[in-house]
Write an enzyme that holds these catalytic residues in place. Structure first.
Site, PDB file in Angstrom:
ATOM      1  N   GLY A 207       0.794  -1.221   0.000  1.00 34.80           N
ATOM      2  CA  GLY A 207       0.000   0.000   0.000  1.00 34.80           C
ATOM      3  C   GLY A 207       0.826   1.269   0.000  1.00 34.80           C
ATOM      4  O   GLY A 207       2.050   1.254   0.100  1.00 34.80           O
ATOM      5  N   ASP A 397       4.268  -4.511  -7.327  1.00 33.56           N
ATOM      6  CA  ASP A 397       3.617  -3.295  -6.839  1.00 33.56           C
ATOM      7  C   ASP A 397       4.183  -2.049  -7.495  1.00 33.56           C
ATOM      8  O   ASP A 397       3.681  -0.943  -7.269  1.00 33.56           O
ATOM      9  CB  ASP A 397       3.735  -3.190  -5.314  1.00 33.56           C
ATOM     10  CG  ASP A 397       5.179  -3.224  -4.836  1.00 33.56           C
ATOM     11  OD1 ASP A 397       5.823  -4.260  -5.029  1.00 33.56           O
ATOM     12  OD2 ASP A 397       5.661  -2.215  -4.280  1.00 33.56           O
TER      13      ASP A 397
END
Length: 645
Positions: A207, A397
């Site tokens: 995240g 990511d």
């Protein structure tokens, strides 16, 4: 001499996820793909074997593992329609009413926060590090402490994308606004939830640990641009970090975002860079010697910051409805042409397997999307190889679904040509992300991406395999076209280019300066042999007779190709100089700008931005920015960097 290495894809239970949600795919490579693999110059290897299960690669592939991928057909040609997405009526009406206004101030930016409006969010609003479930984002406001923040640099071309008046950069409160200390009216800030594979191992939830998206701005063309502050403070995804960024890494990200755009390579952009006026503690070399560094925040701009890991995290948690919801959102706003495909578009293809399976992309928009993401990724990686760019941290990511270069950390452009070059000290043991491995890693990451879609039952195995096939075809087509143009040739010559790269590696020839100098070669078959190397004298340094003979032999073959092309020397030079930059953002140039900025002098950052905005132009008087790295450029923290920022 480049060694012949064989790397394989193998299934390891720990590399993907702790759950059993993600399914196994068996790739079925077409004959044409396997044949085309041999066109990649770094000793092609069979990455995908019919008997192997493609879910993960060994964590540390061989350093020199060359990367070669390819695929079946060139038939798929996507219709590129207007990238209009669903927009709230209020914003649409306001935009139409104000369509004649060319430039706006910050208060007049047109916000349309579709990500927050249309996707599920975290019900909690605290910043406590935690697992955020069943949500695509957490609402969070910038919280970095600031004290007399200063504007370091800005991009006029990015302000144009936003229809923002460049005069806004001179506002006294501009640094306060873009340090997050003063909120922008209309923004709805949040941090995105995503996961990812890091160095081949599933890392779970990651995240936005220090990046806070302010929201989405629509310009007068109805293009959607997200504004994101990197280094703006803690989020629920910060884990044990402080959510901040230092000036050193922020300068690098700001400059490279704009330099890559000027090179013509898809990338996220950067609007501005500000100091926070506070210090941030970092252990740059992970050696137990932390020091205080100036803090900074860069405003990144992109049509979307969605990554492969944005979908992976939900699939790993078996939250498959959320995967579908997020994919639907992505297609609706960023790939709307895929919702308009019809049978008349004739995009049905044989998979090349022995079972005569056919993939019909008109009947499944998710399969069409997977293929387009694969092709965009392949095209991006090919463009990196063309300019000698090494990303350094190609975790899933850090892979954009829009095919953009994203997340500039320990990146580096090739100086002396070395296929094994990695700019990331963390990558040194296995060189997983070295220059030559990038096409391979791109394919590996695509495999993880299509596995996620397959797990969510959005595509079947044939469609997943086809997307991987398309990655290979697109990469080789783009790479061959780029390398042919770099040499001024009408078509790719594998033998000639392979020999060239081998010579460059042996003699450690500067990648950028060599190709720029190559345009000075004259296609004159009557030129005496002892004069052939004169145009390359400045780039072929300290070579003995044996190596001069090797280069002379190569040049003879090259001149034969040039003579057969029928292109005049003058025309060829113009064409070659338009694809071979004179200026690239070498790490030592960044460091010089960083050293000055850390003592309060921002002029070198701004000058470097100006030079990098025109990389293909000669720019008389700026020649020092094209020089080879000085000896100090090889000290730790300049030529190679860590992820500490």
């Amino acid at each position: 001499m480049l060694s012949h290495i064989s790397a394989s894809l193998s299934l390891t239970s720990s590399s993907l996820t702790a759950t059993t949600a993600l399914r196994h795919l068996r790739p079925s490579l077409s004959k044409s793909l396997r044949l085309k693999l041999r066109s990649y110059p770094f000793n092609p290897i069979k990455l995908l074997k019919r008997h192997s299960v493609i879910l993960s690669m060994e964590a540390n592939p061989s350093p020199a593992a060359a990367v070669s991928v390819d695929s079946v057909s060139d038939d798929l040609k996507y219709q590129k329609l207007e990238n209009n997405s669903s927009i709230s009526n209020d914003v649409l009406n306001n935009s139409v009413n104000n369509s004649n206004r060319v430039k706006t101030n910050l208060e007049e930016l047109r916000w349309d926060n579709s990500f927050v409006r249309e996707l599920p969010g975290d019900p909690r609003t605290d910043l406590i590090p935690r697992q955020v479930l069943h949500a695509c984002y957490s609402k969070v406001s910038p919280s970095a402490e600031v004290e007399n923040p200063q504007l370091v640099a800005w991009s006029d071309s990015v302000s144009d994308l936003l229809d923002l008046d460049p005069k806004e950069f001179t506002r006294p409160d501009f640094p306060l606004i873009f340090s997050g200390a003063s909120p922008l009216v209309g923004a709805m800030p949040y941090a995105q939830c995503y996961g990812g594979h890091q160095f081949g191992m599933w890392a779970g939830q990651l995240g936005d640990g220090r990046a806070i998206t302010l929201g989405e701005v629509l310009n007068s063309k109805f293009e959607r641009w997200e504004l994101q502050l990197k280094g703006a403070g803690k989020t629920p995804y910060s884990r044990f970090a402080d959510g901040l960024a230092v000036l050193r890494s922020s300068i690098r990200e700001f400059l490279c975002s704009e330099a890559m755009h000027a090179l013509g390579i898809p990338t996220t952009r950067a609007l501005c860079l500000v100091t926070t006026g506070k210090y941030v503690t970092r252990d740059m070399f992970y050696d137990g010697n932390p020091k205080d560094e100036p803090g900074a925040i860069v405003c990144r701009v992109s049509q979307s910051f969605l990554r492969f890991g944005s979908y992976q995290i939900h699939a790993s948690r078996e939250d498959l409805d959320l995967v579908r919801t997020l994919v639907d959102y992505t297609i609706r706003h960023h790939f709307p042409h895929l919702e308009k495909l019809s049978k008349s578009d004739s995009v049905s293809f044989s998979t090349g397997g022995g079972d005569n399976s056919v993939v019909d992309l008109t009947s499944n928009k998710y399969a069409a999307w997977a293929v387009e993401v694969a092709e965009r990724t392949a095209s991006l990686v090919a463009s990196w190889q063309g300019v000698g760019f090494t990303h350094g941290v190609l975790n899933t990511d850090n892979m954009s679904v829009l095919g953009l270069t994203i997340d500039y950390g320990p990146f580096g452009f090739l100086d002396a040509f070395d296929p094994r070059y990695t700019p990331n000290t963390t990558d040194l043991p296995g060189r997983r992300y070295c220059f030559a491995n990038q096409p391979d890693i791109g394919l590996w990451n695509i495999a993880q991406f299509v596995t996620t879609l397959s797990t969510a039952q959005l595509i079947n195995d044939n469609e997943a395999n086809y997307a991987m096939e398309r990655y290979g075809t697109k990469f080789m087509d783009e790479y061959q076209a780029i390398m042919a143009k770099k040499l001024g040739l009408p078509k790719y010559n594998k033998q000639l280019i392979s020999k060239l790269l081998k010579n460059m590696a042996i003699d450690k020839v500067d990648y950028t300066n060599f190709f720029r100098s190559l345009s000075n070669i004259k296609a004159d078959p009557t030129l005496p042999e002892d004069e052939l190397l004169i145009p390359l004298k400045a780039v072929l340094l300290d070579i003995g007779k044996e190596r001069k003979d090797a280069w002379t032999s190569w040049l003879k073959s090259y001149l034969q190709e040039l003579s057969a092309s029928g292109i005049s020397d003058e025309e060829r030079k113009v064409l070659m100089d338009s694809v071979n930059p004179k200026y690239i953002l070498r790490n030592y140039l960044c460091q010089s700008a960083i050293d000055a900025a850390e003592v309060g002098n921002f002029e070198e950052v701004r000058q470097l931005l100006k030079v990098m905005n025109c990389p293909y132009d000669d720019q008389p008087g700026m020649e020092k920015y094209a020089r080879l790295p000085p000896a100090w450029a090889y000290r730790p923290g300049v030529g190679m960097l860590s992820c500490s920022s």
